[in-house]
Motif scaffolding. Structure first.
Motif: not given
Length: 325
Positions: A134-145
């Motif tokens: 669980d990231l605990g975030s409230a995101g709209h999107g994300a980018e992997h590296y």
């Protein structure tokens, strides 16, 4: 578009198209598609395995791993209601070896207030879940590296006006070992050798931003490039931001764009085009701004740095063209 680190993909109407960046291309030449994986409608997040034997993509309903002929190898349903709580999309990426598929799932956006975002790792062959946090975030999107050590992967989650949250993870035999960083910055690029991170942050007490090169691991601020070094002048610019293009041209040089709005010339009665976007080259070892990119690339907004002294632009036909400086 997604890239890992020598395979690049894009979504078409009913497929994931994959491009092998290790194939030689003449300077300015068209990047030829290496594989295409049929999909159920147009994918949103998408990635391909390094051996190009399978691809993974996300829709609003599921993460799906497919063979070259479109046969679903496995799928993971999101179990989200038909109507999302707010705008948010899932993103996926393969590990460097291609044996793991990582999924960022914006559960708060899809399912509502009682949920927060999840990061999962799947066995690429079977779809078995290897770990979930669980990231605990409230995101709209994300980018992997994807880190070149083959073990670590980094994730930037965009929370809209609340900024970004940045994490790294690895599988440790019992699940996902997670680290969150407190940089209050946007993660823009990972150096080709994985020892530096390129980030952008707001300058306290102003509306300006600065470029910060950090060591990894270690997280020390190694180089800082100010807005003024990139050309900001309060009399010339009404607004001045760093990005949307920030990435490694090679191990020693970055392509960094600045954008915003010019100050209006009050003595000019003619209509004025005040928006600007300029691409510059920066020595990432010293922070010295080397100057603008060649004129044909100076104001382009479609540049994708690849880290090996080359970069991509998009042609009128929608294809990618590869250039070397």
């Amino acid at each position: 578009m997604t890239m890992n680190p020598r395979i690049l993909t894009k979504a078409t109407l009913n497929a994931v198209a994959a491009y092998d960046l290790s194939r030689p291309v003449a300077n300015g030449g068209l990047l030829e598609r290496a594989a295409a994986f049929p999909a159920e409608g147009k994918p949103y997040g998408h990635a391909a395995a390094p051996d190009l034997e399978c691809a993974a993509y996300t829709t609003d309903e599921a993460l799906i791993c497919v063979e070259r002929d479109g046969t679903a190898r496995w799928r993971s349903d999101f179990e989200a209601p038909a109507e999302q709580y707010m705008n948010g999309r899932a993103y996926c990426e393969f590990s460097l070896k291609g044996d793991v598929v990582w999924l960022y799932r914006p559960d708060l956006a899809m399912k509502g207030r009682d949920h927060t975002d999840q990061w999962l790792a799947f066995d690429a062959a079977t779809g078995n879940v290897l770990g979930q946090v669980d990231l605990g975030s409230a995101g709209h999107g994300a980018e992997h590296y994807v880190h070149p050590d083959g073990e670590q992967i980094l994730l930037e989650v965009g929370e809209g006006q609340d900024g970004s949250r940045i994490y790294s993870a690895r599988l440790d035999g019992t699940g996902i070992a997670l680290t969150e960083y407190e940089w209050n910055s946007m993660l823009c690029a990972l150096s080709p050798d994985g020892t530096r991170l390129m980030t952008v942050r707001e300058v306290r007490g102003s509306l300006l931003e600065e470029l910060v090169i950090r060591t990894f691991p270690g997280e020390e601020e190694d180089v800082i490039v100010s807005a003024e070094a990139l050309g900001y002048d309060e009399d010339k610019y009404e607004t001045f931001f760093i990005g949307f293009i920030v990435g490694y041209l090679d191990a020693e040089t970055a392509i960094v764009s600045v954008r915003g709005e010019l100050a209006e010339d009050e003595d000019d009665d003619e209509p004025q085009d005040l928006d600007f976007h300029h691409n510059q080259l920066v020595d990432v070892r010293t922070g010295r701004v080397l100057g603008p990119m060649p004129s044909e690339f100076f104001d382009r907004e479609d540049i994708v740095p690849l880290g090996d002294r080359s970069f991509l632009t998009t042609g009128s036909n929608g294809g990618w063209y590869r250039h070397t400086l």
